[in-house]
Design a protein around this motif. Sequence first.
Motif, short mmCIF file in Angstrom:
data_model
loop_
_atom_site.label_atom_id
_atom_site.label_comp_id
_atom_site.label_asym_id
_atom_site.label_seq_id
_atom_site.Cartn_x
_atom_site.Cartn_y
_atom_site.Cartn_z
N VAL A 67 0.82 -1.19 0.17
CA VAL A 67 -0.09 -0.03 0.02
C VAL A 67 0.95 1.26 0.07
O VAL A 67 0.67 2.09 -0.90
N ASP A 68 2.01 1.11 0.86
CA ASP A 68 2.79 2.60 0.70
C ASP A 68 3.57 2.51 -0.59
O ASP A 68 3.65 3.89 -0.90
N TYR A 69 3.70 1.62 -1.27
CA TYR A 69 4.59 1.68 -2.49
C TYR A 69 3.25 2.27 -3.40
O TYR A 69 3.66 3.10 -4.47
N TRP A 70 2.15 1.75 -3.51
CA TRP A 70 1.24 2.05 -4.50
C TRP A 70 0.71 3.51 -4.12
O TRP A 70 0.41 4.44 -5.12
N LYS A 71 1.01 4.07 -3.01
CA LYS A 71 0.73 5.63 -2.61
C LYS A 71 1.66 6.54 -3.40
O LYS A 71 1.36 7.66 -3.68
N THR A 72 2.70 6.06 -3.65
CA THR A 72 3.82 6.90 -4.35
C THR A 72 3.75 6.47 -5.73
O THR A 72 4.58 7.37 -6.59
N THR A 73 2.77 5.93 -6.29
CA THR A 73 2.76 5.90 -7.81
C THR A 73 1.71 6.92 -8.44
O THR A 73 0.97 7.24 -8.07
N PRO A 74 2.58 7.58 -9.48
CA PRO A 74 1.80 8.68 -9.88
C PRO A 74 0.47 8.30 -10.71
O PRO A 74 0.33 7.04 -10.84
N TRP A 75 -0.57 9.41 -10.71
CA TRP A 75 -1.86 9.08 -10.97
C TRP A 75 -1.94 8.27 -12.35
O TRP A 75 -2.93 7.40 -12.63
N ARG A 76 -1.19 8.80 -13.40
CA ARG A 76 -1.36 8.30 -14.92
C ARG A 76 -0.71 6.80 -14.82
O ARG A 76 -0.98 6.22 -15.73
N GLU A 77 0.26 6.50 -13.80
CA GLU A 77 0.63 5.07 -14.02
C GLU A 77 -0.08 4.12 -13.06
O GLU A 77 0.53 3.03 -12.86
N VAL A 78 -1.15 4.54 -12.27
CA VAL A 78 -1.90 3.37 -11.46
C VAL A 78 -2.32 2.60 -12.29
O VAL A 78 -2.94 2.74 -13.22
#
Length: 571
Positions: free
Chosen positions: A261-272
């Motif tokens: 979850v912490d890693y996913w939170k750092t993902t840019p919006w367009r790369e989600v």
Amino acid sequence: MNFILISSIHIQHFCCLYFLFQIDRYEALYTELEAIETTVLFDKWFRLDVRPFKHSLLENTKNLTELDKFIKEAEVGVAQDLGNGDYDILVSIMGHLVGVRERIHSTDAMFEPLKATIALVKQYGDDLPETMHLKLQELPEQWESLKKQCDLIRQHVAPLKASEVSAIRKKCIKFETRQAVYREKFKKYSFFNFSCELPYWRLERVNMRLQRLEEEMHQLQDSAVLFEVVIPEFKYMKACRKELRMLKQLWDHICLVRACVDYWKTTPWREVDVENMDIECKKFAKDIRSLDKEMRSWDAYINLDATVKNMLTSLRAVAELQNPSLRERHWGQLLIATKSESSTKSFVTLTLCSACRFEVQRTWSHLESIFIGSDDIRRQLPEDSARFDQIDIDFKELVAEMVANPHVLKATNRTGLFPRLEALQAELTLCEKTLAEYLETKRLAFPRHLTKLFDSIAGLKFAEEESGEGTAAVGMKAKDGEYVEFSNITNCVGPNIEGVVVLQVEKWLMSVLQVMRDTVRARMTDAVVAYEDRPRDQWIGDYPAQVTPSCNMCYGLYTHTHTHTHIWINI
């Protein structure tokens, strides 16, 4: 008695003949194996030495060296001097006495069969060395002498043994108290909570403490075996060890979920990548459900489960907001609404709060009719009913605040909103868990549903009452429209406790089941009696569909039995 003796002789004779036959077979195999060459050459370059193979096949001699060694060690061990009451010597003597006791039955039964086997093998010229024959003659006498010696030593050490038995029992009582105190302390450790810091370090410290206690427990158990003392099972120690293993497994899952979850939170919006994230979350949810059910009351488990569920709900909202129909003008409007250069933070907050609110609303709407609309549930689960009453008040206040502020970004970006939603979800999860456990007790008391009582049943017919809500069932209806009237009326209410009727569904369902059985049994009896008195088409129409096939089978069986009996009598 003579018949039994003669039969026993015949059996022994048959066994000897059987063994002679088997020995002849193995003698032939022995001759064949002797003919095997010592070395075998494969493909002109690979040489194999088969002598170890031949030796292992031909080696079939039993020896008594181990027993001889045991007897000598035991004789020396039990003869140790206990003049000063040395504890170590007493323990050594008791160990030898226990060793002798454990092998009494097997050793007593080994000599005669061994003598018979050696005599049988001797007929084929395969005799054992003279030393083995000598041991076979001496060891039975030495074994009997050792047993007598042990009996004398056991009497000699009885006073010291009694004193040690008393000391062991006192130690057991003291350890039992210590483990009970430690068990209560163990339940209060912080690693049961989701907010625990440094959980692995705390688990390791507790593990070391538990190992010391277990070592002390094993020493007590070993002493109890030596001195023949019955001691408790020390269930608290086993429970602590079991829960410690489960906690390690649970925190492995928590750390994995947190890291993802912490890693996913750092993902840019367009790369989600919503699809892959959703697959991972569903895998997490499946793994969590497979954990031991005893964990489900722990705060760490409850919050882990809620975290994964919230993430799944958030991902659904993100997927909707990633819709390609959203145009640049929509993002521009969002920028204007938030009065900021970047709307990412507000947008993420909007997504999380919306997802969490939908999940809370779904759970609340599911539980509202149960905890508020059911008097039986409120009576059986007073603590959780009170908890849900508070949840109901808090949730309605939160909804009213959102309705008062129709601007979605302002409504979802209020300070403290997301923690409030998470707290409500955690409380609702507790209510769901308690309700599930309560319903499970109901299912155990009556593990069938109404439609599964009888095939094709659709419902019950109730007698009309002045109040308009009848509780007296007078018959049952099938899905195809057939109606069967009950032989007795049954009230579909629970027991009357202190003037209050308790609607315990499992109680009145049992009475419905019983009256259904009585009805079918009574109608079947009537149908069998009327089988020959009425035309078949009328008879089928007069009785329920469940009754007529069974009666046909009963009458068919009676007819066949009567016909065969008549034939045998005439023959």
